[in-house]
Design an enzyme around this catalytic site. Structure first.
Site, mmCIF file in Angstrom:
data_model
loop_
_atom_site.group_PDB
_atom_site.id
_atom_site.type_symbol
_atom_site.label_atom_id
_atom_site.label_comp_id
_atom_site.label_asym_id
_atom_site.label_seq_id
_atom_site.Cartn_x
_atom_site.Cartn_y
_atom_site.Cartn_z
ATOM 1 N N LYS A 74 10.336 -0.520 -12.866
ATOM 2 C CA LYS A 74 11.050 0.077 -13.988
ATOM 3 C C LYS A 74 12.529 -0.279 -13.932
ATOM 4 C CE LYS A 74 11.775 4.722 -15.971
ATOM 5 N NZ LYS A 74 11.411 6.159 -15.778
ATOM 6 N N SER A 151 9.943 8.135 -19.855
ATOM 7 C CA SER A 151 10.878 7.019 -19.883
ATOM 8 C C SER A 151 10.313 5.741 -19.248
ATOM 9 C CB SER A 151 12.170 7.419 -19.153
ATOM 10 O OG SER A 151 11.941 7.678 -17.776
ATOM 11 N N SER A 175 8.103 11.441 -17.091
ATOM 12 C CA SER A 175 8.317 10.038 -17.447
ATOM 13 C C SER A 175 7.282 9.067 -16.916
ATOM 14 C CB SER A 175 9.715 9.590 -16.996
ATOM 15 O OG SER A 175 10.696 10.248 -17.758
#
Length: 484
Positions: A74, A151, A175
């Site tokens: 990520k 996210s 997330s």
């Protein structure tokens, strides 16, 4: 895509490499080709570092559970020397690191071949991934008009589309679990401090944030969690030790459990009818497996917890931006509207209010612990992961500067995702399993949570559900190839 090789998950891919049916370079070639073909439609993969990946292969990969498997991290946290980051922000674009984070070192030791990063909203504070720094929204492979979540939305989209078999994410308010729900994947948030935060971070958002993974199978998550578990030096928190391991836990069904079923929000508001139906179907499945399922929801001050969460994250966002500015004023367009709103909100929060908010988070954790009392309470809380199917792209745009309404308003993030942040605040393990589908063909995640430290019990139940109602056959329709 990885299924070209006849694999269902990362464990299958690693087995192909171990048998020398395919080489790590060939798997990387396929992943890079998939990025070229599919990413124009998805906007999920950024900062591709092919040379770093080739060097890692040439130097000899570690012998681990995923040796030779292509992997993405990520674009938020997970600091790594070979992988500069934008962190979802134009202000932080092309940030470079002098050393690898502990979580990256442990993931690398599994033998994965990391070759790029995946998109994240600015500051990681959204349930959709639409950061301006990437030039457009990240889209859901199941329907490009809808969000892949946030996210860790880029990781969710990349795994669901088959670019990689699994990817790194992180979870400070859902997330990992939100994109898992949106994209039809398995997402597991461990107990607080089960995974390392250092050395770049002492803690994330008052201890609420932790790393995790987006996968197609419970066994992939179990193996990666086992490889990464354990506090790093100087960690301020320490999770209760595992009884054995996640992998051992999923090798057999758990004991028969008492399951509390909540088909509303945790404060009693109705959820989307299709999502409610999926929750009830999940309850019926657990009953068919011999578990005792009964309607129940916790008596805990969720509204107060969410207000505290909002203030803590505002302060964390403002601190990150101030550090990046290094004493310089914030220029027009350097951060998005919600981040400017978070800065404004943080300026209104005195130090004593911040400490009060942290105290409220921990008091809420005690309320949730009482709900799961081993003598009188349930073992598992079953609910939806989101209150409705995946939102349309643009609904949770970061253009607004009303940070508080963005989080807590009637159409805000917490109304859409009223379950996940509860367990970041309490620190308890929680997971989203891809059991439901909407009439429009979009995934619906089912949320499961348990007592603090009982990660093995929870992941064992997830594996039992996977065996009883396999989801691996579900695939998004083929995406358009080439330039968008």
């Amino acid at each position: 895509m990885f299924r070209t090789f006849g694999a269902e998950d990362a464990t299958d891919l690693a087995a192909l490499v171990a048998r020398r049916d395919v080489t790590p370079d060939e798997l990387l070639d396929a992943a890079l080709q998939s990025v070229e073909e599919l990413n124009p439609a998805l906007n999920a993969v950024v900062l591709v570092q092919e040379e770093a990946a080739r060097r890692a292969i040439a130097a000899g990969l570690p012998a681990g559970p995923f040796t030779g498997v292509p992997f993405l991290v990520k674009d938020l946290g997970c600091e790594a020397v070979d992988f500069p980051a934008h962190n979802g922000s134009r202000l932080l674009a092309n940030t470079r690191y002098a050393q690898d984070s502990a979580i990256f070192e442990r993931m690398r030791a599994t033998g994965v071949v990391t070759f790029g990063r995946t998109t994240s909203p600015e500051g990681g504070i959204g349930v959709a991934t639409e950061a301006a720094v990437y030039g457009g929204p990240t889209r859901n492979p199941w329907n490009l008009d809808h969000t892949s979540g946030g996210s860790s939305g880029g990781s969710g989209a990349a795994v669901a589309a088959g670019i990689v078999a699994m990817a790194h994410g992180s979870d400070g308010g859902g997330s990992v679990r939100v994109p898992a729900s949106c994209c039809g994947l398995f997402g597991f948030k461990p107990t607080r401090a089960r995974l390392p935060d250092g050395p770049y971070s002492g803690e994330g958002w008052g201890g609420m944030a932790i790393d995790g993974f987006l996968t197609h199978s419970v066994r992939d998550t179990a193996a990666m969690l086992d490889a990464c578990a354990g506090a790093d030096l100087g960690a301020p928190y320490w999770a209760p030790p595992l009884h054995r391991s996640h992998a051992d836990a999923i090798s057999r069904p758990p004991q028969r459990l008492r399951v509390a079923l909540c088909d509303t929000t945790l404060t009693g508001e109705p959820i989307h009818p299709e999502v409610r139906d999926a929750v009830l179907a999940a309850g019926a499945l657990l009953e068919s497996l011999g578990h005792v399922v009964e309607p129940m929801r916790p008596h805990a001050d969720v509204a107060r917890m969410m207000a505290a969460w909002t203030d803590i994250v505002a302060c964390g966002t403002a601190l990150g931006i101030r550090k990046a500015l290094r004493g310089q004023p914030l220029a027009e367009g350097e951060v998005e509207g919600v981040s400017r709103g978070a800065i404004a909100r943080a300026a209104q929060i005195p130090g004593e209010r911040y400490l009060e908010a942290v105290g409220e988070i921990h008091a809420f954790g005690r309320q949730m612990a009482r709900f799961f009392d081993p003598e009188r309470g349930p073992d598992i809380l079953l609910s939806a992961t989101l209150a409705e199917p995946p939102a349309k792209v643009g609904r949770f745009s970061h253009d607004t500067e009303d940070y508080v309404a963005f989080r807590t308003g009637p159409e805000g993030v917490f109304a859409y995702s009223p379950f996940c942040a509860v367990f970041n605040a309490s620190g308890q393990p929680a997971a989203s399993v891809p059991l439901g589908m909407s009439a429009g063909g979009l995934p619906i995640g089912i949320h499961l949570a348990t007592r603090f430290g009982e990660d093995e019990l929870l992941i064992a139940l997830c594996a039992e559900i996977e065996r009883a109602a396999p989801w691996s056959h579900r695939r998004p329709a083929p995406l358009p190839l080439g330039p968008a």
